[in-house]
Design an enzyme around this catalytic site. Structure first.
Site, PDB file in Angstrom:
ATOM      1  N   ARG A  78      98.696  63.799  42.352  1.00 23.35           N
ATOM      2  CA  ARG A  78      97.642  64.607  42.988  1.00 23.35           C
ATOM      3  C   ARG A  78      96.567  63.637  43.453  1.00 23.35           C
ATOM      4  NH1 ARG A  78      92.965  67.660  40.749  1.00 23.35           N
ATOM      5  NH2 ARG A  78      92.497  69.432  42.123  1.00 23.35           N
ATOM      6  N   ASN A 155      89.122  71.253  45.137  1.00 25.11           N
ATOM      7  CA  ASN A 155      89.050  71.014  43.699  1.00 25.11           C
ATOM      8  C   ASN A 155      87.946  71.849  43.057  1.00 25.11           C
ATOM      9  OD1 ASN A 155      89.753  69.260  41.275  1.00 25.11           O
ATOM     10  ND2 ASN A 155      87.546  68.888  41.449  1.00 25.11           N
ATOM     11  N   GLU A 156      88.283  72.544  41.971  1.00 31.43           N
ATOM     12  CA  GLU A 156      87.313  73.286  41.148  1.00 31.43           C
ATOM     13  C   GLU A 156      86.221  73.906  42.017  1.00 31.43           C
ATOM     14  OE1 GLU A 156      86.017  70.607  38.091  1.00 31.43           O
ATOM     15  OE2 GLU A 156      88.058  70.244  37.366  1.00 31.43           O
ATOM     16  N   HIS A 222      92.734  74.117  35.206  1.00 30.36           N
ATOM     17  CA  HIS A 222      92.359  72.835  34.622  1.00 30.36           C
ATOM     18  C   HIS A 222      92.010  73.077  33.156  1.00 30.36           C
ATOM     19  CE1 HIS A 222      91.189  70.955  38.774  1.00 30.36           C
ATOM     20  NE2 HIS A 222      92.434  71.413  38.736  1.00 30.36           N
ATOM     21  N   TYR A 224      90.518  71.709  29.818  1.00 30.34           N
ATOM     22  CA  TYR A 224      89.703  70.778  29.045  1.00 30.34           C
ATOM     23  C   TYR A 224      89.202  71.513  27.805  1.00 30.34           C
ATOM     24  CZ  TYR A 224      90.091  67.647  33.043  1.00 30.34           C
ATOM     25  OH  TYR A 224      90.581  66.825  34.034  1.00 30.34           O
ATOM     26  N   GLU A 251      94.965  69.784  36.090  1.00 27.22           N
ATOM     27  CA  GLU A 251      94.265  68.709  35.396  1.00 27.22           C
ATOM     28  C   GLU A 251      94.215  69.058  33.920  1.00 27.22           C
ATOM     29  OE1 GLU A 251      90.321  67.699  36.546  1.00 27.22           O
ATOM     30  OE2 GLU A 251      90.741  67.684  38.702  1.00 27.22           O
ATOM     31  N   TRP A 280      94.865  64.147  34.084  1.00 26.52           N
ATOM     32  CA  TRP A 280      93.697  63.446  34.646  1.00 26.52           C
ATOM     33  C   TRP A 280      93.368  62.256  33.743  1.00 26.52           C
ATOM     34  CZ3 TRP A 280      91.021  64.277  39.150  1.00 26.52           C
ATOM     35  CH2 TRP A 280      89.894  63.461  39.330  1.00 26.52           C
TER      36      TRP A 280
END
Length: 443
Positions: A78, A155-156, A222, A224, A251, A280
């Site tokens: 990516r 992205n985001e 994503h 996290y 990610e 990531w």
């Protein structure tokens, strides 16, 4: 930068959209396509992403990174690009070179515009509409690359504020890309700095998918600090699987300033359920998250502990990545067969203690369908040492003395042949905490 917030307290809305409601698009010879919640390459072969993110726009000189991640086994990269609004614009010639480099290294290229990051909260972030302008300016470069390139719109694209228009804005963006002639598979990021703690993407993904006239959209979460338990990971991904909607983990990391993600569950659940992921990131992180570098100073001979985990660990890239067949190879099946074949019908279950402390523990049971699809399941075991269960998720548990019976909930009962799901629970113990044998019955 991702921001940690607890999940919204609203009642969970199951995605119960039948796959047939979206139709079954034929595998387009021109490029990637989506059907039944899965991604297929131009040869009609299922493709599961196993790769990394690479910060090309900030390190354009590090072109050897593509060959290096390929040598370590990745099948996808990516690539961070900029529209020129927040960082130096990646020109048409530069993007063409990125695509050429990916192809030369037999990597699928996911291209993303990073300038949208945190829109509505981050100063200078751009709208999805502005990102679409950039993609349309690259139309001549992208044309004919549908077999090798996936377009990640932005992205985001929203922070933790002003994200209510996520569904409408993405539907409009997809319509504009299609009207502009892009026939590629499109990837859509979640709001809330990509982590969707508000469940905005989860609860509106079906409508965004339906808004794509090509029915060729993939959703990206994503993971996290918001995803720091196995229950949160399996529930979120499982709802997309149950709805027949394609989902990838675009990610994730092993640690973050907003919390401690459960990377082992991300990798294990994704492998068991055919879900793609992109860690990531390869190298070059700053701003306090330098620990997310997989290679020190872009050196593939100097992998960090995170790099070793991603590339060489259990359920990592070397174990699970399969090269896309569009590059001419004939890879083995995407999901390696288990060492012990499942029964011809029915299901099997395995019991694991994932965490334990004095007087308490967390358990997980994985249910796997046999050689035929099932529409429901129940798992049963009997504790031998006086253990008890106090709460559970992703299953309905009942107890009769020492015997515990777990039944599927509405969104994880249907399993394709060989597919798996899991549920977890919190229990108590005294003396010892022996692992019981678990039986599984399918319906």
């Amino acid at each position: 930068m991702k921001t940690r917030l607890s999940a919204a307290g609203a009642a969970l809305l199951a995605l119960v959209v039948a796959v047939l409601a979206f139709g079954q698009p034929a595998h387009a010879a021109a490029g990637f396509s989506v059907a039944g919640g899965k991604l297929y390459d131009a040869n009609g072969t299922e493709f599961i992403m196993r790769g990394v993110n690479h910060a090309h726009t900030w390190y354009p000189q590090e072109t050897s990174s593509f060959a290096n991640v390929k040598a370590l086994g990745a099948n996808t990269v990516r690539v961070v690009l900029s529209s020129g609004d927040r960082w130096t614009r990646n020109t048409n010639a530069d993007v063409a070179n990125v695509i050429s480099t990916c192809k030369a290294n037999r990597l699928i290229c996911v291209l993303e515009v990073h300038d949208t990051t945190g829109y509505g909260e981050q100063s200078g972030a751009i709208t999805l509409a502005r990102a679409v302008d950039y993609w349309l300016s690259l139309a001549d470069v992208l044309a004919g690359q549908e077999r090798y390139v996936i377009v990640n719109i932005g992205n985001e694209p929203y922070g933790n504020q002003n994200y209510a228009s996520w569904a409408t804005d993405n539907a409009t963006a997809i319509s504009r890309l299609r009207a502009g002639g892009l026939t590629h598979t499109i990837m859509v990021d979640a709001p809330n700095w990509g982590q969707d703690w508000s469940f905005t993407m989860r609860d509106n993904a079906a409508s965004v998918f339906a808004a794509d006239p090509a029915r060729n959209t993939v959703f990206s979460i994503h993971m996290y600090g918001v995803f720091d338990t196995a229950a949160e990971i399996s529930d979120y991904l499982g709802r997309f699987r149950a709805a027949g909607l394609p989902i990838v983990v675009g990610e994730f990391g092993f640690n973050h300033s907003d919390g401690d993600p459960d990377e082992d569950t991300i990798l294990a659940y994704s492998q068991a359920n055919g879900i793609g992921w992109l860690g990531w990131s390869w190298s070059g992180n700053g701003g306090g998250v330098e620990y997310l570098d997989m290679a020190t100073a872009f050196d593939p001979a100097s992998l960090t502990s995170w790099g070793q985990r991603i590339f060489n660990g259990a359920n990592g890239i070397r174990q699970t990545a399969r090269e896309a067949t569009v590059f001419g190879g004939t890879p083995p099946p995407t999901t390696p067969p288990p060492t012990t074949p499942p029964p011809a019908g029915g299901c099997t279950a395995t019991y694991t203690v994932t965490n334990q402390w004095q007087g308490g523990f967390q358990g997980e049971v994985k249910v796997t369908a046999g050689a035929t699809a099932i529409t429901g399941w129940s798992a049963r075991w009997t504790f031998a040492n006086g253990q008890s269960v106090s709460q559970a998720w992703n299953a309905t548990l009942t107890s009769s003395g020492a015997t515990v019976t777990a039944r599927n909930v509405d969104y994880n009962g249907r399993l394709a042949a060989g597919a798996s799901t899991s549920f977890g629970f919190i229990g108590g113990w005294t003396g010892s905490n022996a692992r019981p044998e678990v039986s599984c019955t399918a319906s």
